[in-house]
Scaffold this active site. Sequence first.
Site, PDB file in Angstrom:
ATOM      1  CB  CYS A  30       1.311   7.918   3.157  1.00 49.05           C
ATOM      2  SG  CYS A  30       0.679   7.139   1.700  1.00 49.05           S
TER       3      CYS A  30
ATOM      4  CB  CYS B 182      -0.672   4.286   1.297  1.00 49.13           C
ATOM      5  SG  CYS B 182       0.607   4.067   2.506  1.00 49.13           S
TER       6      CYS B 182
ATOM      7  CB  CYS C  49       0.951   2.574  14.181  1.00 48.39           C
ATOM      8  SG  CYS C  49       0.169   2.697  12.584  1.00 48.39           S
TER       9      CYS C  49
END
Length: 169
Positions: free
Chosen positions: A12, A87, A95
């Site tokens: 998140c 989320c 990432c």
Amino acid sequence: MRTQPYNVLFLCTGNSARSVMAEAMLNVLGAGRFRAYSAGSFPSGKVQPIAAELSRAFGYNEPLRSKSWGEFAQADSPGIDMVITVCDNAAGEVCPIWPGQPVTAHWGVPDPASVGGSEDERRRAFQSAWMMLRRRIDLLLALPLDKLDRIATQQELRDIARTASAHEH
């Protein structure tokens, strides 16, 4: 037959509510089969008190902390099998490269920490997020992971969000 638990990382942005609750829940429900972790792209540095309270009431007694996803991108980090964003912000972020090429999925859950209002309204928002995560984690626990290859596992993980959200509306 796999003997090691599947390592699941819930992501998140703030790592203060949804990802922490998912970590606690999967560690309790998937004991032995799964080891769950959580992290954030921009960790808030604190866990929401209601999220911590729900996790403890569920039987999770490990310390919960808000931490950066960078902790899990190190060479000596636990090998992650699945990365699940909970989320919408984190789903769109770039990432880190995770060691071991885990399968990825997005399970969007509304942020209970963003709900204002009375204590009751805030608690209801956390309870609602908890139940959404619970449905998704129950579906994950039901998967025959030892019979699925990487591609099938990824597809099943992604289908969980669609299946669960169809029941939530």
